[in-house]
Design a protein around this motif. Structure first.
Motif, mmCIF file in Angstrom:
data_model
loop_
_atom_site.group_PDB
_atom_site.id
_atom_site.type_symbol
_atom_site.label_atom_id
_atom_site.label_comp_id
_atom_site.label_asym_id
_atom_site.label_seq_id
_atom_site.Cartn_x
_atom_site.Cartn_y
_atom_site.Cartn_z
ATOM 1 N N ASP A 1 -34.568 -31.561 -36.998
ATOM 2 C CA ASP A 1 -34.149 -31.849 -35.625
ATOM 3 C C ASP A 1 -34.148 -33.346 -35.339
ATOM 4 O O ASP A 1 -33.235 -33.873 -34.700
ATOM 5 C CB ASP A 1 -35.072 -31.146 -34.624
ATOM 6 C CG ASP A 1 -34.793 -29.646 -34.551
ATOM 7 O OD1 ASP A 1 -33.852 -29.176 -35.211
ATOM 8 O OD2 ASP A 1 -35.524 -28.943 -33.832
ATOM 9 N N SER B 1 -26.303 -26.065 -16.264
ATOM 10 C CA SER B 1 -27.194 -25.355 -17.176
ATOM 11 C C SER B 1 -26.338 -24.777 -18.297
ATOM 12 O O SER B 1 -25.131 -24.588 -18.136
ATOM 13 C CB SER B 1 -27.941 -24.217 -16.460
ATOM 14 O OG SER B 1 -27.033 -23.232 -16.013
ATOM 15 N N ARG C 1 -33.619 -24.806 -37.111
ATOM 16 C CA ARG C 1 -33.560 -23.697 -36.166
ATOM 17 C C ARG C 1 -32.168 -23.080 -36.207
ATOM 18 O O ARG C 1 -31.246 -23.680 -36.755
ATOM 19 C CB ARG C 1 -33.887 -24.202 -34.754
ATOM 20 C CG ARG C 1 -35.279 -24.800 -34.611
ATOM 21 C CD ARG C 1 -35.536 -25.238 -33.173
ATOM 22 N NE ARG C 1 -34.711 -26.381 -32.803
ATOM 23 C CZ ARG C 1 -34.533 -26.783 -31.545
ATOM 24 N NH1 ARG C 1 -35.093 -26.127 -30.553
ATOM 25 N NH2 ARG C 1 -33.775 -27.843 -31.284
ATOM 26 N N THR D 1 -29.321 -22.271 -31.252
ATOM 27 C CA THR D 1 -30.421 -22.994 -30.605
ATOM 28 C C THR D 1 -30.213 -24.502 -30.690
ATOM 29 O O THR D 1 -30.414 -25.241 -29.712
ATOM 30 C CB THR D 1 -31.767 -22.632 -31.257
ATOM 31 O OG1 THR D 1 -31.955 -21.212 -31.194
ATOM 32 C CG2 THR D 1 -32.931 -23.325 -30.561
ATOM 33 N N VAL D 2 -29.793 -24.982 -31.858
ATOM 34 C CA VAL D 2 -29.570 -26.416 -32.058
ATOM 35 C C VAL D 2 -28.383 -26.901 -31.229
ATOM 36 O O VAL D 2 -28.434 -27.973 -30.618
ATOM 37 C CB VAL D 2 -29.367 -26.733 -33.548
ATOM 38 C CG1 VAL D 2 -28.935 -28.184 -33.737
ATOM 39 C CG2 VAL D 2 -30.641 -26.464 -34.327
ATOM 40 N N LYS E 1 -27.288 -25.684 -28.426
ATOM 41 C CA LYS E 1 -27.734 -25.735 -27.021
ATOM 42 C C LYS E 1 -28.545 -26.999 -26.761
ATOM 43 O O LYS E 1 -28.303 -27.741 -25.799
ATOM 44 C CB LYS E 1 -28.566 -24.508 -26.681
ATOM 45 C CG LYS E 1 -29.016 -24.422 -25.220
ATOM 46 C CD LYS E 1 -29.772 -23.113 -24.976
ATOM 47 C CE LYS E 1 -30.072 -22.907 -23.491
ATOM 48 N NZ LYS E 1 -31.013 -23.912 -22.940
ATOM 49 N N SER E 2 -29.501 -27.275 -27.628
ATOM 50 C CA SER E 2 -30.368 -28.442 -27.461
ATOM 51 C C SER E 2 -29.585 -29.753 -27.536
ATOM 52 O O SER E 2 -29.753 -30.644 -26.699
ATOM 53 C CB SER E 2 -31.454 -28.420 -28.535
ATOM 54 O OG SER E 2 -32.255 -29.578 -28.481
ATOM 55 N N GLN E 3 -28.699 -29.869 -28.544
ATOM 56 C CA GLN E 3 -27.931 -31.095 -28.730
ATOM 57 C C GLN E 3 -26.964 -31.333 -27.571
ATOM 58 O O GLN E 3 -26.841 -32.456 -27.069
ATOM 59 C CB GLN E 3 -27.149 -31.032 -30.042
ATOM 60 C CG GLN E 3 -28.002 -31.168 -31.296
ATOM 61 C CD GLN E 3 -28.575 -32.547 -31.491
ATOM 62 O OE1 GLN E 3 -29.801 -32.716 -31.502
ATOM 63 N NE2 GLN E 3 -27.730 -33.543 -31.631
ATOM 64 N N GLU F 1 -27.107 -30.089 -24.459
ATOM 65 C CA GLU F 1 -27.863 -30.416 -23.244
ATOM 66 C C GLU F 1 -28.263 -31.886 -23.252
ATOM 67 O O GLU F 1 -28.117 -32.588 -22.236
ATOM 68 C CB GLU F 1 -29.113 -29.546 -23.149
ATOM 69 C CG GLU F 1 -28.863 -28.133 -22.665
ATOM 70 C CD GLU F 1 -30.121 -27.308 -22.594
ATOM 71 O OE1 GLU F 1 -30.110 -26.248 -21.935
ATOM 72 O OE2 GLU F 1 -31.140 -27.708 -23.213
ATOM 73 N N ASN F 2 -28.758 -32.350 -24.390
ATOM 74 C CA ASN F 2 -29.192 -33.741 -24.495
ATOM 75 C C ASN F 2 -28.025 -34.706 -24.309
ATOM 76 O O ASN F 2 -28.152 -35.717 -23.595
ATOM 77 C CB ASN F 2 -29.833 -33.978 -25.860
ATOM 78 C CG ASN F 2 -30.309 -35.400 -26.055
ATOM 79 O OD1 ASN F 2 -31.146 -35.897 -25.308
ATOM 80 N ND2 ASN F 2 -29.765 -36.080 -27.052
ATOM 81 N N LYS G 1 -26.999 -34.856 -20.649
ATOM 82 C CA LYS G 1 -27.980 -35.629 -19.864
ATOM 83 C C LYS G 1 -27.821 -37.121 -20.124
ATOM 84 O O LYS G 1 -27.974 -37.930 -19.189
ATOM 85 C CB LYS G 1 -29.400 -35.169 -20.204
ATOM 86 C CG LYS G 1 -29.751 -33.803 -19.631
ATOM 87 C CD LYS G 1 -31.232 -33.490 -19.766
ATOM 88 C CE LYS G 1 -31.631 -33.287 -21.194
ATOM 89 N NZ LYS G 1 -33.067 -32.887 -21.320
#
Length: 203
Positions: free
Chosen positions: A29, A51, A84, A88-89, A91-93, A95-96, A99
């Motif tokens: 990650d 979201s 992961r 999941t990855v 979504k995380s990437q 979102e980041n 932001k």
């Protein structure tokens, strides 16, 4: 008498054999930072929060698998996996990246995104005498669903990107994580540049 040189040689050989026997390349990650050529971020100043409620991996591939790399002196084809699951990855990437462009997460949010990952794959290639290159291809469908109070209408956006990241004369595999992260960043960059998306986030 113990031969120190022989012990050192045996130890190094054992470590090399273990390393060569590694069944896959795992991208951590913390390594998923976009390559310089794919790190541009357009700032989006919007009052609406967002979201990502759902990411669905539709690739028909193992959930951790993201491609193939050529490893070792012989460039042996080796599976590339994430720490992961891909969903999941992603979504995380994403979102980041949203932001980092000035958008804010909300719970509940003004605008909800649902993502379908149709393609996400990294590979290595070489043409002629040029150095190896790491390539990532991605295709996603994003459902943009404004909340009840928004004047915007729901819509679907489909994005497709391909990014090529030069490795080194010695090893391209080390560039794979930056290539994958760059590909996802370019996907977000395309999405925030879409007129319908910008209008939805500013209404």
């Amino acid at each position: 008498m113990i031969n120190l040189k022989r012990i050192i040689y045996s130890t190094l050989l054992s470590l090399l054999l273990v390393r060569c026997a590694t069944p896959q390349v795992v991208l951590k990650d913390r390594e998923l930072v976009p390559a310089k050529d794919a790190s541009e971020r357009t700032q989006v100043w919007a009052a609406q929060t967002f979201s990502i409620s759902q990411v669905e991996d539709q690739r028909q591939k193992p959930e951790y698998w993201v491609g193939t790399a050529g490893t070792g002196v012989r460039n042996k084809p080796t599976p590339v996996e994430l720490e992961r699951p891909v969903a999941t990855v992603v979504k995380s990437q994403m979102e980041n990246e949203l932001k980092q462009r000035g958008l804010k997460l909300g719970n509940p949010a003004d605008v909800d995104l649902k993502i379908k990952v149709q393609e996400l794959e990294v590979r290595e290639t070489r043409v002629g005498l040029a150095p190896e290159a790491s390539i990532c291809s991605a295709r996603m469908e994003v459902s943009v669903e404004p909340g009840a109070k928004s004047k915007a209408k729901p819509f679907k956006w489909t994005g497709k990107v391909e990014f090529q990241n030069r490795g080194t004369l010695i090893d391209t595999t080390a560039a794979t994580a930056a290539t994958l992260a760059g590909c996802l960043n370019l996907m977000v960059e395309k999405m925030v540049s879409n007129g319908d998306f910008k209008q939805t986030m500013t209404r």
